[in-house]
Design an enzyme around this catalytic site. Structure first.
Site, mmCIF file in Angstrom:
data_model
loop_
_atom_site.group_PDB
_atom_site.id
_atom_site.type_symbol
_atom_site.label_atom_id
_atom_site.label_comp_id
_atom_site.label_asym_id
_atom_site.label_seq_id
_atom_site.Cartn_x
_atom_site.Cartn_y
_atom_site.Cartn_z
ATOM 1 N N TYR A 87 -5.601 -3.157 -12.420
ATOM 2 C CA TYR A 87 -5.068 -2.757 -11.100
ATOM 3 C C TYR A 87 -5.404 -3.544 -10.103
ATOM 4 O O TYR A 87 -4.692 -3.668 -9.093
ATOM 5 C CB TYR A 87 -5.395 -1.012 -11.160
ATOM 6 C CG TYR A 87 -4.804 -0.685 -9.684
ATOM 7 C CD1 TYR A 87 -3.332 -0.239 -9.483
ATOM 8 C CD2 TYR A 87 -5.676 -0.401 -8.453
ATOM 9 C CE1 TYR A 87 -2.867 0.053 -8.262
ATOM 10 C CE2 TYR A 87 -5.387 0.424 -7.376
ATOM 11 C CZ TYR A 87 -3.743 0.375 -7.202
ATOM 12 O OH TYR A 87 -3.318 0.871 -5.836
ATOM 13 N N SER A 113 -3.852 -2.834 -1.634
ATOM 14 C CA SER A 113 -4.995 -1.616 -1.854
ATOM 15 C C SER A 113 -6.147 -2.517 -1.385
ATOM 16 O O SER A 113 -6.271 -3.790 -1.555
ATOM 17 C CB SER A 113 -4.847 -1.224 -3.350
ATOM 18 O OG SER A 113 -6.013 -0.714 -3.532
HETATM 19 P P1 NDP Z 1 2.172 8.163 -6.019
HETATM 20 O O1 NDP Z 1 1.865 8.419 -7.597
HETATM 21 O O2 NDP Z 1 2.315 9.437 -5.160
HETATM 22 O O3 NDP Z 1 3.709 7.540 -5.637
HETATM 23 C C1 NDP Z 1 4.127 6.365 -6.661
HETATM 24 C C2 NDP Z 1 5.498 5.924 -6.332
HETATM 25 O O4 NDP Z 1 6.030 4.880 -6.993
HETATM 26 C C3 NDP Z 1 6.361 7.111 -6.793
HETATM 27 O O5 NDP Z 1 7.435 7.352 -5.881
HETATM 28 C C4 NDP Z 1 7.089 6.580 -8.163
HETATM 29 O O6 NDP Z 1 8.180 6.964 -8.463
HETATM 30 C C5 NDP Z 1 7.020 5.055 -7.894
HETATM 31 N N1 NDP Z 1 7.333 4.305 -9.104
HETATM 32 C C6 NDP Z 1 6.098 4.317 -10.180
HETATM 33 N N2 NDP Z 1 6.532 3.461 -10.977
HETATM 34 C C7 NDP Z 1 7.835 3.133 -10.686
HETATM 35 C C8 NDP Z 1 8.885 2.313 -11.330
HETATM 36 N N3 NDP Z 1 8.385 1.772 -12.467
HETATM 37 N N4 NDP Z 1 9.922 2.096 -10.773
HETATM 38 C C9 NDP Z 1 10.255 2.733 -9.607
HETATM 39 N N5 NDP Z 1 9.511 3.571 -9.049
HETATM 40 C C10 NDP Z 1 8.211 3.642 -9.626
HETATM 41 O O7 NDP Z 1 1.251 7.142 -5.457
HETATM 42 P P2 NDP Z 1 1.110 6.526 -3.622
HETATM 43 O O8 NDP Z 1 2.107 6.879 -3.023
HETATM 44 O O9 NDP Z 1 -0.406 6.809 -3.574
HETATM 45 O O10 NDP Z 1 1.392 4.902 -4.267
HETATM 46 C C11 NDP Z 1 2.274 4.218 -3.553
HETATM 47 C C12 NDP Z 1 1.737 2.916 -3.565
HETATM 48 O O11 NDP Z 1 0.398 2.817 -2.835
HETATM 49 C C13 NDP Z 1 1.294 2.387 -4.785
HETATM 50 O O12 NDP Z 1 1.649 0.916 -4.968
HETATM 51 C C14 NDP Z 1 -0.249 2.410 -5.056
HETATM 52 O O13 NDP Z 1 -0.727 1.566 -6.116
HETATM 53 C C15 NDP Z 1 -0.474 2.173 -3.437
HETATM 54 N N6 NDP Z 1 -1.850 2.627 -3.195
HETATM 55 C C16 NDP Z 1 -2.224 4.033 -3.448
HETATM 56 C C17 NDP Z 1 -3.483 4.446 -2.919
HETATM 57 C C18 NDP Z 1 -4.055 5.635 -3.427
HETATM 58 O O14 NDP Z 1 -5.213 5.886 -3.323
HETATM 59 N N7 NDP Z 1 -3.134 6.912 -3.352
HETATM 60 C C19 NDP Z 1 -4.236 3.603 -2.197
HETATM 61 C C20 NDP Z 1 -3.998 2.274 -1.996
HETATM 62 C C21 NDP Z 1 -2.453 1.739 -2.489
HETATM 63 P P3 NDP Z 1 9.008 7.571 -9.634
HETATM 64 O O15 NDP Z 1 7.708 8.025 -10.640
HETATM 65 O O16 NDP Z 1 9.756 8.405 -9.199
HETATM 66 O O17 NDP Z 1 9.516 6.509 -10.261
HETATM 67 C C1 8X3 Z 2 -5.723 2.788 -4.822
HETATM 68 C C2 8X3 Z 2 -7.145 2.857 -4.064
HETATM 69 O O1 8X3 Z 2 -9.664 2.675 -4.454
HETATM 70 O O2 8X3 Z 2 -8.335 4.034 -6.061
HETATM 71 O O3 8X3 Z 2 -5.286 1.699 -4.643
HETATM 72 O O4 8X3 Z 2 -8.230 1.667 -6.216
HETATM 73 S S1 8X3 Z 2 -8.509 2.740 -5.128
#
Ligand code: NDP
Ligand code: 8X3
Length: 252
Positions: free
Chosen positions: A152, A139
């Site tokens: 985070y 991220s």
């Molecule tokens: P979502 O919340 O839409 O998806 C997160 C996914 O992670 C879900 O499928 C969830 O599945 C899974 N997950 C969370 N905890 C667990 C666990 N303990 N075991 C297994 N699976 C888990 O978020 P995003 O798609 O946006 O996020 C995906 C990744 O991208 C993350 O690592 C996030 O930090 C990163 N990210 C997100 C950004 C944003 O602005 N959205 C920007 C940069 C990075 P379930 O709940 O079914 O277990």
């Molecule tokens: C998610 C992007 O800017 O909310 O990783 O941290 S930010």
């Protein structure tokens, strides 16, 4: 030859979009997450296009991860691309007002969970050899601190540095390692972070034209299918609407 991708966090956001993108290209898919109904729905949607195995898995459960990987059968055991995507942020409070349990949950998921999955799949990735990839979802939070980011941000900085160090260790194996570090992206991420606050979600994304999960999926697929002599070490991407702020200075 049909390749296999193992995608964590496939029930939502980036992971689900990646599953759909790889499915369109006919890859075999191992899709994991905790919400089994969502996994079942996604498998039903994608099975006409490709072979799908779903694993209802919490990446924090080391034994379950190891047992699930050990039980994989062909063609799902020959993992060519690992997308380490499962992760979350919890809370936006300053460090001094944070809940320690939330901090630990982020570390257990974003740091320990990601390393557990990686450790379990390294042997098969090395067997897959040249062209195989580990794509870790970092991220901008791992590059740039911001108020309320605290643990985070730290967890995503770990993902970045771990990716580089993995590359060093994997020299000569042909396995590639990339860290993809997106900024503001529209997904359930903000609902999870705020404990389901729809108003916070709307404020975050309204009018911002954020990155969409499909944008991430396209980038992940591009990384996974680059010519096998190329490794993108780190790739940071932001919505055009998002840039940096000046340093803040407290004056007496
Ligand atoms: P979502 O919340 O839409 O998806 C997160 C996914 O992670 C879900 O499928 C969830 O599945 C899974 N997950 C969370 N905890 C667990 C666990 N303990 N075991 C297994 N699976 C888990 O978020 P995003 O798609 O946006 O996020 C995906 C990744 O991208 C993350 O690592 C996030 O930090 C990163 N990210 C997100 C950004 C944003 O602005 N959205 C920007 C940069 C990075 P379930 O709940 O079914 O277990
Ligand atoms: C998610 C992007 O800017 O909310 O990783 O941290 S930010």
């Amino acid at each position: 030859m049909t390749h296999t991708a193992f995608i964590t966090g496939a029930t939502s956001g980036f992971g689900r979009a990646c599953a759909r993108h790889f499915a369109r290209a006919g890859w075999n898919l191992v899709l994991s997450g905790r919400r089994d109904e969502r996994l079942a729905e996604l498998a039903a949607e994608l099975e006409p296009q490709c072979r799908v195995l779903t694993l209802t898995l919490d990446v924090r459960d080391t034994q379950a991860v190891q047992a699930s990987v050990a039980a994989l059968e062909s063609p799902f055991r020959e993992v060519y691309t690992l997308v380490n995507n499962a992760g979350l942020a919890l809370g936006t409070a300053p460090a001094q007002a944070c809940d320690l349990e939330q901090w630990h949950r982020m570390i257990d998921t974003n740091v320990k969970g990601l390393t557990t999955v990686t450790h379990a799949l390294l042997p098969t990735l090395i067997d897959s050899g040249a062209g195989s990839s580990i794509i870790n979802i970092g991220s901008v939070a791992g590059h740039w601190p911001y108020p309320g980011g605290n643990v985070y941000c730290g967890s995503k900085a770990f993902v970045e540095q771990f990716s580089y160090a993995l590359r060093s260790d994997l020299q000569g194996t042909g396995v590639r390692v990339s860290c993809l570090a997106p900024g503001l992206s529209e997904s359930e991420f903000t609902l999870v972070r705020t404990g389901g606050d729809q108003a916070a979600y709307d404020r975050m994304y309204q009018g911002a034209d954020p990155i969409q999960p499909e944008d991430i999926a396209e980038t992940v697929f591009w990384l996974a299918t680059l010519p096998r002599h190329l490794n993108v070490n780190s790739l940071e991407m932001m919505a055009v609407s998002q840039t940096w702020s000046p340093f803040t200075i407290t004056r007496r």
